[in-house]
Structures are given as structure tokens and as C-alpha cells.
Design a protein around this motif. Structure first.
Motif, PDB file in Angstrom:
ATOM      1  N   VAL A  83       0.862  -1.188   0.000  1.00  0.00           N
ATOM      2  CA  VAL A  83       0.000   0.000   0.000  1.00  0.00           C
ATOM      3  C   VAL A  83       0.896   1.234   0.000  1.00  0.00           C
ATOM      4  CG1 VAL A  83      -1.785   1.275   1.247  1.00  0.00           C
ATOM      5  CG2 VAL A  83      -1.782  -1.217   1.313  1.00  0.00           C
ATOM      6  N   VAL A  84       0.502   2.258  -0.757  1.00  0.00           N
ATOM      7  CA  VAL A  84       1.220   3.528  -0.792  1.00  0.00           C
ATOM      8  C   VAL A  84       0.223   4.658  -0.590  1.00  0.00           C
ATOM      9  CG1 VAL A  84       2.581   5.120  -2.220  1.00  0.00           C
ATOM     10  CG2 VAL A  84       3.048   2.664  -2.305  1.00  0.00           C
ATOM     11  N   MET A  85       0.611   5.653   0.200  1.00  0.00           N
ATOM     12  CA  MET A  85      -0.200   6.845   0.400  1.00  0.00           C
ATOM     13  C   MET A  85       0.658   8.062   0.075  1.00  0.00           C
ATOM     14  SD  MET A  85      -2.108   8.202   3.888  1.00  0.00           S
ATOM     15  CE  MET A  85      -3.160   6.735   3.985  1.00  0.00           C
ATOM     16  N   ALA A  86       0.128   8.977  -0.722  1.00  0.00           N
ATOM     17  CA  ALA A  86       0.832  10.210  -1.056  1.00  0.00           C
ATOM     18  C   ALA A  86      -0.069  11.387  -0.721  1.00  0.00           C
ATOM     19  CB  ALA A  86       1.215  10.237  -2.536  1.00  0.00           C
ATOM     20  N   GLY A  87       0.543  12.481  -0.284  1.00  0.00           N
ATOM     21  CA  GLY A  87      -0.274  13.638   0.058  1.00  0.00           C
ATOM     22  C   GLY A  87       0.541  14.796   0.573  1.00  0.00           C
ATOM     23  N   PHE A  88      -0.153  15.734   1.223  1.00  0.00           N
ATOM     24  CA  PHE A  88       0.509  16.933   1.730  1.00  0.00           C
ATOM     25  C   PHE A  88      -0.326  17.545   2.848  1.00  0.00           C
ATOM     26  CE2 PHE A  88      -2.466  18.419  -1.446  1.00  0.00           C
ATOM     27  CZ  PHE A  88      -2.983  19.592  -0.908  1.00  0.00           C
ATOM     28  N   LYS A 101      -3.864  10.660  -1.454  1.00  0.00           N
ATOM     29  CA  LYS A 101      -4.306   9.631  -2.394  1.00  0.00           C
ATOM     30  C   LYS A 101      -3.813   8.292  -1.864  1.00  0.00           C
ATOM     31  CE  LYS A 101      -4.541  12.343  -6.633  1.00  0.00           C
ATOM     32  NZ  LYS A 101      -4.362  12.306  -8.111  1.00  0.00           N
ATOM     33  N   LEU A 102      -4.651   7.279  -1.966  1.00  0.00           N
ATOM     34  CA  LEU A 102      -4.288   5.939  -1.523  1.00  0.00           C
ATOM     35  C   LEU A 102      -4.158   5.045  -2.742  1.00  0.00           C
ATOM     36  CD1 LEU A 102      -3.857   4.170   1.054  1.00  0.00           C
ATOM     37  CD2 LEU A 102      -6.230   3.438   0.762  1.00  0.00           C
ATOM     38  N   PHE A 103      -3.006   4.378  -2.851  1.00  0.00           N
ATOM     39  CA  PHE A 103      -2.744   3.463  -3.959  1.00  0.00           C
ATOM     40  C   PHE A 103      -2.622   2.046  -3.409  1.00  0.00           C
ATOM     41  CE2 PHE A 103      -0.919   7.578  -4.991  1.00  0.00           C
ATOM     42  CZ  PHE A 103      -1.409   7.824  -6.256  1.00  0.00           C
ATOM     43  N   VAL A 104      -3.373   1.139  -3.993  1.00  0.00           N
ATOM     44  CA  VAL A 104      -3.345  -0.276  -3.614  1.00  0.00           C
ATOM     45  C   VAL A 104      -2.776  -1.054  -4.789  1.00  0.00           C
ATOM     46  CG1 VAL A 104      -4.755  -2.271  -2.984  1.00  0.00           C
ATOM     47  CG2 VAL A 104      -5.313  -0.007  -2.075  1.00  0.00           C
ATOM     48  N   ALA A 105      -1.889  -2.001  -4.509  1.00  0.00           N
ATOM     49  CA  ALA A 105      -1.239  -2.764  -5.581  1.00  0.00           C
ATOM     50  C   ALA A 105      -2.273  -3.419  -6.489  1.00  0.00           C
ATOM     51  CB  ALA A 105      -0.311  -3.817  -4.988  1.00  0.00           C
ATOM     52  N   GLU A 106      -2.019  -3.343  -7.788  1.00  0.00           N
ATOM     53  CA  GLU A 106      -2.977  -3.869  -8.764  1.00  0.00           C
ATOM     54  C   GLU A 106      -3.157  -5.371  -8.640  1.00  0.00           C
ATOM     55  OE1 GLU A 106      -1.458  -2.747 -12.550  1.00  0.00           O
ATOM     56  OE2 GLU A 106       0.331  -4.013 -12.416  1.00  0.00           O
ATOM     57  N   THR A 107      -2.231  -6.030  -7.949  1.00  0.00           N
ATOM     58  CA  THR A 107      -2.334  -7.484  -7.762  1.00  0.00           C
ATOM     59  C   THR A 107      -3.295  -7.857  -6.636  1.00  0.00           C
ATOM     60  OG1 THR A 107      -0.390  -7.358  -6.337  1.00  0.00           O
ATOM     61  CG2 THR A 107      -0.022  -7.943  -8.645  1.00  0.00           C
ATOM     62  N   ALA A 143      -2.795   0.477  -8.528  1.00  0.00           N
ATOM     63  CA  ALA A 143      -1.630   0.979  -9.246  1.00  0.00           C
ATOM     64  C   ALA A 143      -0.572  -0.111  -9.310  1.00  0.00           C
ATOM     65  CB  ALA A 143      -1.062   2.226  -8.556  1.00  0.00           C
ATOM     66  N   ALA A 144       0.331   0.040 -10.263  1.00  0.00           N
ATOM     67  CA  ALA A 144       1.470  -0.873 -10.375  1.00  0.00           C
ATOM     68  C   ALA A 144       2.539  -0.399  -9.397  1.00  0.00           C
ATOM     69  CB  ALA A 144       2.006  -0.887 -11.801  1.00  0.00           C
ATOM     70  N   THR A 161       3.766   7.358 -12.181  1.00  0.00           N
ATOM     71  CA  THR A 161       3.160   8.289 -11.222  1.00  0.00           C
ATOM     72  C   THR A 161       4.146   8.847 -10.218  1.00  0.00           C
ATOM     73  OG1 THR A 161       1.027   7.167 -11.402  1.00  0.00           O
ATOM     74  CG2 THR A 161       1.364   8.532  -9.458  1.00  0.00           C
ATOM     75  N   ALA A 162       4.916   7.999  -9.548  1.00  0.00           N
ATOM     76  CA  ALA A 162       5.724   8.473  -8.425  1.00  0.00           C
ATOM     77  C   ALA A 162       6.916   7.568  -8.194  1.00  0.00           C
ATOM     78  CB  ALA A 162       4.876   8.539  -7.152  1.00  0.00           C
ATOM     79  N   SER A 163       7.939   8.149  -7.548  1.00  0.00           N
ATOM     80  CA  SER A 163       9.099   7.352  -7.170  1.00  0.00           C
ATOM     81  C   SER A 163       9.846   8.029  -6.036  1.00  0.00           C
ATOM     82  CB  SER A 163      10.049   7.155  -8.353  1.00  0.00           C
ATOM     83  OG  SER A 163      10.595   8.393  -8.773  1.00  0.00           O
TER      84      SER A 163
END
Length: 204
Positions: A83-88, A101-107, A143-144, A161-163
Motif C-alpha cells: 500500500v502507498v499513500m501520497a499527500g501533503f 491519495k491511496l494506492f493499492v497494488a494492482e495485484t 496501481a502498479a 506516477t511516483a518514485s
């Protein structure tokens, strides 16, 4: 940027939209890596037990990542998921006013994605207390995701998207801890890169 381990759990009664009440216990444990735009060591950290202060530039832009090595939400197995979370947030508004924003692995399966949303957006109770800071949810989607949480090689990648990449250890002699994984899990601070291009989250 900080990399500790974490262990979180919850036990709560949840009322679903269909008004079906059910008891769901959840537990997750694994590794954590984050990066933000502050100078290292990030001022919000506890350093040798001293409480943190405002972010370096007044606006904290961050990306947080969790690899769940072992976990479950009721009967749903979450082991091996990411799980990845991005924000400010703006210090003048308060560090408890996050836009994310919350990103969950596409798998992830549908059940795993639903469970992760409920845990990481604090809809399932428990002791993942930092989620009380989330004021605005900009997006939740698959997301991948590719995470590497090996010591000294930490990275977060969301395709297109991000790194973020750990570049070198930060210069600090002492104990550093962060409230997100918990101050009982001190971490290692690095200087790291940070890039995201996913409007309105856009910085490098």
C-alpha cells in the motif's frame, strides 16, 4: 525519509451501508518506508526523545509505503500486499489536516483492496492512529506498485506516477522515531529523492 518496522492491529464493530453489523478483527505487520520534501533529519521526527517541530518548508509533501509481510482482515489474508499513500499538509492549517491519495497494488484482490481501504482510511478502527489526520481523500485506486524495503536500498515506485529512492544516510547520531509506524519502532533516516506527477500532487 525513515524506515522502521511496524505492527498494527484493530478489533472493532463495523456497520456496513446495508446495515449489517459484523465484528472484524485485523492485524498487519511488516516494513515501512517514507519520503518527504523536508531536509533530513525531518523536523517532525522525535530525535533522542525530543518532540518534533514544523516541517522545513511549511508544507509537507510526502509519500508513505507499507509492505504487509503478515496480516489479515477477518478472513481476508493480506500477507504479501503493498500500500502507498501520497499527500501533503500545510503547517499553517495544522499537521493533522492531510490531503491524500491511496494506492493499492494492482495485484490485490477485490476483498484485499476493500480491507486495505478500511484499515488505511481508518474505517476499521484499531491503532493506526495517524489516519485521523486525513481530512481530504483525493483518490483511491489500484496501481502498479514496486517496493524495496531492504536496508540502504529502499525505494517506492508507482508506474508512471511516483518514485522515491534512498540516496545516503542522514547525518545524525542518536535515535529517530516517527509517529506513523509508532515511536516504539525507531527508524533509519536517509536523504532521498521524491517525485510524484499525479494532479493535484505534483512535485519533484
Amino acid at each position: 525519509m525513515c524506515r522502521p518496522a511496524f505492527m498494527l492491529h484493530g478489533d472493532t464493530t463495523i456497520t456496513l451501508e446495508v446495515l449489517l453489523a459484523t465484528n472484524d478483527a485485523w492485524s498487519i505487520g511488516g516494513s515501512y518506508f517514507e519520503a518527504c520534501n523536508c531536509e533530513a533529519v525531518c523536523p517532525c521526527r522525535r530525535q533522542n526523545g525530543v518532540l518534533g517541530v514544523r516541517s522545513t518548508f511549511g508544507v509537507c509533501q510526502f509519500i508513505l509505503s507499507w509492505h504487509i509481510a503478515n496480516g489479515n482482515f477477518g478472513e481476508v489474508d493480506l500477507s504479501g500486499t503493498d500500500v502507498v499513500m501520497a499527500g501533503f499538509y500545510d503547517d499553517d492549517e495544522g499537521d493533522d489536516v492531510w490531503s491524500i491519495k491511496l494506492f493499492v497494488a494492482e495485484t490485490a484482490s477485490d476483498a484485499q483492496m476493500q480491507a486495505q481501504q478500511r484499515i488505511f482510511l481508518r474505517r476499521a478502527g484499531g491503532d493506526i492512529l495517524f489516519t485521523a489526520n486525513i481530512a481530504t481523500i483525493l483518490d483511491v485506486r489500484r496501481a502498479a506498485i514496486a517496493l524495496d524495503h531492504r536496508a540502504g536500498m529502499e525505494s517506492i515506485k508507482i508506474a508512471g506516477t511516483a518514485s522515491s529512492f534512498a540516496l545516503k544516510p542522514a547525518s545524525f547520531d542518536g535515535i529517530v522515531s516517527c509517529g506513523i509506524p509508532g515511536h516504539d519502532h525507531p527508524g533509519t533516516e536517509y536523504v532521498s529523492s521524491l517525485r510524484i506527477d499525479d494532479a493535484p500532487l505534483q512535485w519533484s
